[in-house]
Design an enzyme around this catalytic site. Structure first.
Site, mmCIF file in Angstrom:
data_model
loop_
_atom_site.group_PDB
_atom_site.id
_atom_site.type_symbol
_atom_site.label_atom_id
_atom_site.label_comp_id
_atom_site.label_asym_id
_atom_site.label_seq_id
_atom_site.Cartn_x
_atom_site.Cartn_y
_atom_site.Cartn_z
ATOM 1 N N THR A 210 -12.028 6.044 7.653
ATOM 2 C CA THR A 210 -12.549 5.504 6.502
ATOM 3 C C THR A 210 -12.238 3.800 6.645
ATOM 4 O OG1 THR A 210 -10.160 5.502 5.586
ATOM 5 C CG2 THR A 210 -11.808 7.276 4.863
ATOM 6 N N TYR B 210 0.807 -1.155 0.138
ATOM 7 C CA TYR B 210 0.050 0.066 -0.056
ATOM 8 C C TYR B 210 0.994 1.248 0.066
ATOM 9 C CZ TYR B 210 -3.311 3.571 1.511
ATOM 10 O OH TYR B 210 -4.042 4.687 1.541
#
Length: 385
Positions: free
Chosen positions: A276, A238
């Site tokens: 999130t 990521y």
């Protein structure tokens, strides 16, 4: 200007020529917003009320400007789409196959908040884990749009340290394909629409996680696909994907300028620490800060240090509309993790040496062309600038 050439792919569209009126809409939380631990929106309601006076599309314009946002059916992407609709953009919500109901709910929520909104849900879906899907989606848009003014590369997939390596149908490592490779390919496929705009902008949604001082991330630039399973780290992938986005946008700007394409530019935004779902995918405290599992749950981290996803969407939205933006501009919360959106300086912050947006960072100068070449090779993109 952008604008849809036909309406067969539209799910929710305002009457032709209708534009939101400045000050006419009181912001309220959209009906599809899910309850989550963390703070309430602080800055977003004022942006919905006040930004049209500064950034709104001229209601006398003959056509709306058009913005495509990946991952706009939830989270930061949804709030960015809603704000751009408030500013008078026609907003295209790219739909991941199997999430058609979520996209329709997002479109309804935007129109509920912005009654004059033009929201388009294409009938062809976009699966960022499939290069064939990316090409099919782009072909669909090219057949229906005259131009595209804003392209937000927002959708993303997370991963935690210890998660297994997953491959897509293209035999690519899934996190890097979804976050970086497919967005780069989609940008290439949509380039004719962007070039048809008087002033087009590609906004790459990066993350503060790109700022890792670990040299291993810089070494991994030569192996985006993470073909060494013994050293695989999903959270590292990521970080690599977000660092790669920054290097790619710099390489894209370099090539656009060299080709004399002055009407298209790429810039970046990051959301700080926003509430999130992707942070739950990361198990953020464990993966980023190396705390023991369960020591600092993500919900508690959000509540203590984070901001609502709506506030986290403001740097992304500002990157789309700021009239002072330049190629490579970076928008970020004022306080790093939270705060009002500002245009930052990649060379003047605490982690500037680790920032791939910074031309003077520890990332070598040759990394731009090397990463570009690798992305082109992995995606098969045909860049004809």
């Amino acid at each position: 200007m952008g604008g849809c050439a036909c309406s067969s792919h539209q799910a929710v569209v305002a009457p032709e020529g209708a534009h939101p009126q400045v000050g006419s809409i009181a912001w309220k939380a959209p009906s599809l917003a899910t309850a989550a631990a963390g703070p309430a929106p602080v800055l977003y309601p004022a942006a919905m009320a006040e930004w049209p006076a500064t950034y709104g599309v001229d209601p006398r314009a003959s056509a709306r400007r058009t913005a495509l946002i990946t991952g706009a059916d939830s989270g930061i992407g949804f709030y960015a789409a809603q704000l751009l609709a408030r500013l008078g953009f026609e907003v295209i919500i790219a739909v991941r196959p199997g999430f058609e109901k979520e996209a329709a709910a997002a479109a309804r929520a935007i129109v509920e908040a912005v009654p004059a909104a033009a929201v388009v849900v294409p009938e062809v879906g976009l699966d960022l884990a499939s290069f064939a899907s990316v090409r099919g989606f782009a072909a669909h848009l090219r057949s229906r749009l005259a131009a595209l003014d804003v392209f937000c590369c927002n959708a993303g997939r997370g991963g935690a340290a210890g998660d297994p390596r997953e491959e897509t149908e293209d035999s690519m490592e899934a996190i890097v394909q979804v976050n970086l490779l497919s967005h780069a390919l989609l940008c290439c496929e949509l380039l004719p629409l962007l070039q048809a705009s008087a002033a087009a902008r590609v906004v790459f949604h990066t993350s503060a996680m790109r700022l890792t001082p670990r040299a291993s991330i810089r070494r991994k630039l030569g192996d985006l696909n993470s073909t060494g399973p013994a050293t695989f780290n999903a959270f590292g992938q990521y970080q690599l994907s977000k660092a790669g986005m920054c290097l790619f946008l710099r390489a894209l700007n370099k090539r656009l300028r060299a080709a004399g394409d002055s009407n298209v530019m790429a810039c970046a935004a990051d959301p700080g620490l926003s509430v999130t779902a992707i942070n739950h995918q990361h198990d953020l405290a464990r993966s980023a800060f190396h705390l023991p599992a369960g020591c600092l749950p993500t919900d508690r981290l959000h509540s203590a240090f984070g901001q609502h996803a709506a506030d986290g969407a403001l740097p992304l939205a500002m990157a789309c509309v700021d009239g002072l933006a330049e190629p490579g501009s970076w928008y970020t919360p004022k306080r790093g993790l939270t705060g009002a959106p500002i245009k930052g300086d990649p060379g003047r912050h605490l982690y500037a040496k680790a920032d791939p947006l910074n031309e003077q960072s520890l990332f070598p100068a040759e990394a731009l062309d090397a990463l570009w070449d690798q992305v082109v090779a992995l995606t098969g993109a045909d860049w004809r600038l």
